[in-house]
Scaffold this motif. Structure first.
Motif, PDB file in Angstrom:
ATOM      1  N   THR A 159       0.847  -1.190   0.000  1.00 34.87           N
ATOM      2  CA  THR A 159       0.000   0.000   0.000  1.00 34.87           C
ATOM      3  C   THR A 159       0.881   1.238   0.000  1.00 34.87           C
ATOM      4  O   THR A 159       1.924   1.276   0.656  1.00 34.87           O
ATOM      5  N   VAL A 160       0.466   2.242  -0.752  1.00 37.65           N
ATOM      6  CA  VAL A 160       1.132   3.542  -0.746  1.00 37.65           C
ATOM      7  C   VAL A 160       0.056   4.612  -0.571  1.00 37.65           C
ATOM      8  O   VAL A 160      -1.033   4.507  -1.146  1.00 37.65           O
ATOM      9  N   GLU A 161       0.343   5.628   0.234  1.00 35.04           N
ATOM     10  CA  GLU A 161      -0.629   6.702   0.434  1.00 35.04           C
ATOM     11  C   GLU A 161      -0.432   7.754  -0.646  1.00 35.04           C
ATOM     12  O   GLU A 161       0.669   8.278  -0.832  1.00 35.04           O
ATOM     13  N   VAL A 162      -1.516   8.054  -1.351  1.00 33.01           N
ATOM     14  CA  VAL A 162      -1.480   9.010  -2.451  1.00 33.01           C
ATOM     15  C   VAL A 162      -2.518  10.087  -2.183  1.00 33.01           C
ATOM     16  O   VAL A 162      -3.723   9.817  -2.206  1.00 33.01           O
ATOM     17  N   LYS A 163      -2.044  11.287  -1.885  1.00 30.79           N
ATOM     18  CA  LYS A 163      -2.932  12.413  -1.593  1.00 30.79           C
ATOM     19  C   LYS A 163      -3.955  12.042  -0.518  1.00 30.79           C
ATOM     20  O   LYS A 163      -5.141  12.357  -0.624  1.00 30.79           O
ATOM     21  N   GLY A 164      -3.480  11.322   0.501  1.00 30.04           N
ATOM     22  CA  GLY A 164      -4.325  10.974   1.631  1.00 30.04           C
ATOM     23  C   GLY A 164      -5.134   9.697   1.473  1.00 30.04           C
ATOM     24  O   GLY A 164      -5.817   9.288   2.413  1.00 30.04           O
ATOM     25  N   THR A 165      -5.058   9.044   0.310  1.00 32.60           N
ATOM     26  CA  THR A 165      -5.820   7.816   0.070  1.00 32.60           C
ATOM     27  C   THR A 165      -4.862   6.632  -0.047  1.00 32.60           C
ATOM     28  O   THR A 165      -3.951   6.654  -0.885  1.00 32.60           O
ATOM     29  N   ALA A 218       6.419  -6.917  -7.653  1.00 32.80           N
ATOM     30  CA  ALA A 218       7.273  -8.073  -7.918  1.00 32.80           C
ATOM     31  C   ALA A 218       8.553  -7.570  -8.557  1.00 32.80           C
ATOM     32  O   ALA A 218       8.541  -6.613  -9.330  1.00 32.80           O
ATOM     33  N   GLY A 219       9.655  -8.205  -8.234  1.00 33.61           N
ATOM     34  CA  GLY A 219      10.926  -7.814  -8.824  1.00 33.61           C
ATOM     35  C   GLY A 219      11.842  -7.112  -7.833  1.00 33.61           C
ATOM     36  O   GLY A 219      11.436  -6.724  -6.743  1.00 33.61           O
ATOM     37  N   ARG A 220      13.082  -6.924  -8.237  1.00 35.35           N
ATOM     38  CA  ARG A 220      14.076  -6.292  -7.381  1.00 35.35           C
ATOM     39  C   ARG A 220      13.771  -4.804  -7.198  1.00 35.35           C
ATOM     40  O   ARG A 220      13.389  -4.123  -8.158  1.00 35.35           O
ATOM     41  N   PRO A 221      13.968  -4.275  -6.011  1.00 36.09           N
ATOM     42  CA  PRO A 221      13.720  -2.845  -5.786  1.00 36.09           C
ATOM     43  C   PRO A 221      14.586  -1.940  -6.652  1.00 36.09           C
ATOM     44  O   PRO A 221      14.180  -0.809  -6.961  1.00 36.09           O
ATOM     45  N   ASP A 222      15.756  -2.421  -7.078  1.00 35.18           N
ATOM     46  CA  ASP A 222      16.651  -1.593  -7.874  1.00 35.18           C
ATOM     47  C   ASP A 222      16.496  -1.818  -9.373  1.00 35.18           C
ATOM     48  O   ASP A 222      17.233  -1.231 -10.178  1.00 35.18           O
ATOM     49  N   ALA A 223      15.532  -2.650  -9.781  1.00 33.36           N
ATOM     50  CA  ALA A 223      15.296  -2.902 -11.203  1.00 33.36           C
ATOM     51  C   ALA A 223      14.532  -1.720 -11.809  1.00 33.36           C
ATOM     52  O   ALA A 223      13.877  -0.946 -11.099  1.00 33.36           O
ATOM     53  N   PRO A 224      14.582  -1.546 -13.134  1.00 32.88           N
ATOM     54  CA  PRO A 224      13.812  -0.468 -13.772  1.00 32.88           C
ATOM     55  C   PRO A 224      12.326  -0.610 -13.473  1.00 32.88           C
ATOM     56  O   PRO A 224      11.787  -1.723 -13.481  1.00 32.88           O
ATOM     57  N   PRO A 225      11.636   0.495 -13.189  1.00 28.51           N
ATOM     58  CA  PRO A 225      10.226   0.400 -12.805  1.00 28.51           C
ATOM     59  C   PRO A 225       9.286   0.217 -13.989  1.00 28.51           C
ATOM     60  O   PRO A 225       9.458   0.822 -15.044  1.00 28.51           O
ATOM     61  N   LEU A 226       8.277  -0.615 -13.787  1.00 27.54           N
ATOM     62  CA  LEU A 226       7.209  -0.844 -14.754  1.00 27.54           C
ATOM     63  C   LEU A 226       5.887  -0.699 -14.023  1.00 27.54           C
ATOM     64  O   LEU A 226       5.565  -1.511 -13.143  1.00 27.54           O
ATOM     65  N   LEU A 227       5.131   0.345 -14.355  1.00 26.33           N
ATOM     66  CA  LEU A 227       3.796   0.524 -13.801  1.00 26.33           C
ATOM     67  C   LEU A 227       2.792  -0.218 -14.679  1.00 26.33           C
ATOM     68  O   LEU A 227       2.823  -0.084 -15.908  1.00 26.33           O
ATOM     69  N   LEU A 228       1.906  -0.980 -14.036  1.00 29.00           N
ATOM     70  CA  LEU A 228       0.888  -1.738 -14.773  1.00 29.00           C
ATOM     71  C   LEU A 228      -0.487  -1.234 -14.341  1.00 29.00           C
ATOM     72  O   LEU A 228      -0.797  -1.196 -13.143  1.00 29.00           O
ATOM     73  N   GLU A 246       0.409   9.603 -11.846  1.00 25.69           N
ATOM     74  CA  GLU A 246       1.600  10.428 -11.625  1.00 25.69           C
ATOM     75  C   GLU A 246       1.821  10.684 -10.134  1.00 25.69           C
ATOM     76  O   GLU A 246       2.965  10.653  -9.653  1.00 25.69           O
ATOM     77  N   ASP A 247       0.736  10.940  -9.410  1.00 30.80           N
ATOM     78  CA  ASP A 247       0.874  11.136  -7.962  1.00 30.80           C
ATOM     79  C   ASP A 247       1.380   9.860  -7.282  1.00 30.80           C
ATOM     80  O   ASP A 247       2.196   9.921  -6.352  1.00 30.80           O
ATOM     81  N   ALA A 248       0.889   8.702  -7.737  1.00 33.00           N
ATOM     82  CA  ALA A 248       1.361   7.439  -7.171  1.00 33.00           C
ATOM     83  C   ALA A 248       2.836   7.230  -7.494  1.00 33.00           C
ATOM     84  O   ALA A 248       3.609   6.767  -6.649  1.00 33.00           O
ATOM     85  N   ALA A 249       3.238   7.556  -8.715  1.00 42.87           N
ATOM     86  CA  ALA A 249       4.647   7.430  -9.088  1.00 42.87           C
ATOM     87  C   ALA A 249       5.513   8.317  -8.193  1.00 42.87           C
ATOM     88  O   ALA A 249       6.585   7.906  -7.733  1.00 42.87           O
ATOM     89  N   ASP A 250       5.044   9.539  -7.933  1.00 48.23           N
ATOM     90  CA  ASP A 250       5.785  10.434  -7.038  1.00 48.23           C
ATOM     91  C   ASP A 250       5.903   9.829  -5.643  1.00 48.23           C
ATOM     92  O   ASP A 250       6.971   9.848  -5.026  1.00 48.23           O
ATOM     93  N   ALA A 251       4.784   9.278  -5.151  1.00 44.07           N
ATOM     94  CA  ALA A 251       4.790   8.698  -3.804  1.00 44.07           C
ATOM     95  C   ALA A 251       5.706   7.486  -3.719  1.00 44.07           C
ATOM     96  O   ALA A 251       6.260   7.189  -2.653  1.00 44.07           O
ATOM     97  N   LEU A 252       5.867   6.781  -4.835  1.00 38.54           N
ATOM     98  CA  LEU A 252       6.740   5.606  -4.878  1.00 38.54           C
ATOM     99  C   LEU A 252       8.184   5.968  -5.212  1.00 38.54           C
ATOM    100  O   LEU A 252       9.041   5.093  -5.311  1.00 38.54           O
ATOM    101  N   GLY A 253       8.449   7.246  -5.419  1.00 34.47           N
ATOM    102  CA  GLY A 253       9.806   7.692  -5.696  1.00 34.47           C
ATOM    103  C   GLY A 253      10.262   7.453  -7.119  1.00 34.47           C
ATOM    104  O   GLY A 253      11.459   7.351  -7.381  1.00 34.47           O
ATOM    105  N   LEU A 254       9.315   7.402  -8.051  1.00 38.18           N
ATOM    106  CA  LEU A 254       9.651   7.137  -9.447  1.00 38.18           C
ATOM    107  C   LEU A 254       9.672   8.437 -10.234  1.00 38.18           C
ATOM    108  O   LEU A 254       8.793   9.286 -10.059  1.00 38.18           O
ATOM    109  N   ASN A 255      10.629   8.575 -11.121  1.00 38.98           N
ATOM    110  CA  ASN A 255      10.674   9.726 -12.012  1.00 38.98           C
ATOM    111  C   ASN A 255      10.170   9.303 -13.383  1.00 38.98           C
ATOM    112  O   ASN A 255       9.030   9.523 -13.739  1.00 38.98           O
ATOM    113  N   ASP A 256      11.025   8.625 -14.149  1.00 35.48           N
ATOM    114  CA  ASP A 256      10.608   8.045 -15.421  1.00 35.48           C
ATOM    115  C   ASP A 256      10.264   6.575 -15.209  1.00 35.48           C
ATOM    116  O   ASP A 256      10.798   5.928 -14.306  1.00 35.48           O
TER     117      ASP A 256
END
Length: 275
Positions: A11-17, A24-34, A87-97
């Motif tokens: 779970t990640v909090e995004v704008k209070g929700t 799944a996968g290594r934390p240092d692997a390239p991110p893939l949002l599905l 985009e807000d979720a990506a920010d909360a997860l620390g993702l840029n690209d």
């Protein structure tokens, strides 16, 4: 290794929700949002273990969908609003690209992100909405606010249960169907589904076409060719008209991850790794 050992729900909090996602996968692997559409992150489960060999996979549930908290209304369930959530979720997860894979109406959200955000490195669309391919009649009827008000959560659950066998080529077992439809036992999630249906409008995918073509994000369409809802003819048109895109057809219907998981994962990885 089993799917359960490889895939973890977080779970990640995004704008209070609090929003739920499968990781799944290594934390240092390239991110893939599905991204999902009128279903939830469950649609990606069959291919996550394979994708996780190369990527940090994050299969998000939109607010009021799957295991996420919150509730959508028609104003917050449209394509641009859901793109802001991502985009807000990506920010909360620390993702840029990040790379994006998307199914169904989530594909409209992904196209919006590819056209306007400047953050999408590569894109995969799986039996996704595009052009004026949507909404299909079963979804379009919920644009009527009276119908939405008159449809009970029990009615929606029954309809979603009945429709599940139309989504895959292989026969889904009773436990699988129950898993897929389980979120709609919640009244808030039933209302969120109807809000997404009520907000379905092809202008969102038609209006972004010039910006999408200009962005020219490398894109692969992976399509269950026997889908009765999102026809493969739209995917063929997209591959012919949108720069930097191609199409891989596989056996299957609207959720081809259940029909051809190995072929879909292979086609996705080939594209996402620069093939």
């Amino acid at each position: 290794m089993s799917v359960k050992a490889q895939v973890v729900r977080k779970t990640v909090e995004v704008k209070g929700t609090p929003l739920s996602y499968l990781e799944a996968g290594r934390p240092d692997a390239p991110p893939l949002l599905l991204l999902h559409g009128t279903f939830w992150s469950r649609v990606w489960q069959p291919v996550l273990p394979s994708l996780a060999r190369e990527f940090r996979c994050l299969a998000l549930d939109f607010p009021g969908f799957g295991c996420s908290e919150g509730e959508l209304d028609v104003e917050s369930a449209n394509i641009p609003s859901l793109a802001r959530v991502v985009e807000d979720a990506a920010d909360a997860l620390g993702l840029n690209d990040f790379a994006v894979a998307a199914h169904d109406i989530g594909g409209g959200v992904a196209q919006h992100l590819a056209a306007y955000s400047g953050r999408v490195t590569r894109l995969v669309l799986v039996n996704a909405v595009m052009f004026d391919s949507w909404p299909v009649p079963a979804v379009a009827r919920f644009r009527d606010p009276i119908l939405r008000a008159d449809t009970s959560p029990e009615d929606l659950l029954a309809a979603r249960t009945e429709s599940m066998q139309l989504m895959t080529e292989r026969h889904l077992g009773a436990d699988e169907v129950d898993d897929y439809v389980s979120p709609w036992r919640s009244p808030a999630r039933a209302r969120s589904w109807m809000a997404m249906a009520g907000a379905a409008d092809p202008r969102y995918t038609l209006d972004l076409l010039p910006a999408l073509a200009a962005a020219s994000v490398p894109t692969r369409l992976v399509w269950g060719r026997d889908d009765d809802f999102q026809k493969v003819s739209f995917a063929r048109r997209y591959a012919a008209e949108i720069p930097s895109s191609d199409l891989v057809e596989v056996a299957g219907k609207h959720i081809p991850m259940e029909d051809s998981p190995e072929e879909i994962a292979a086609a996705m990885l080939d594209h996402l790794l620069g093939g």
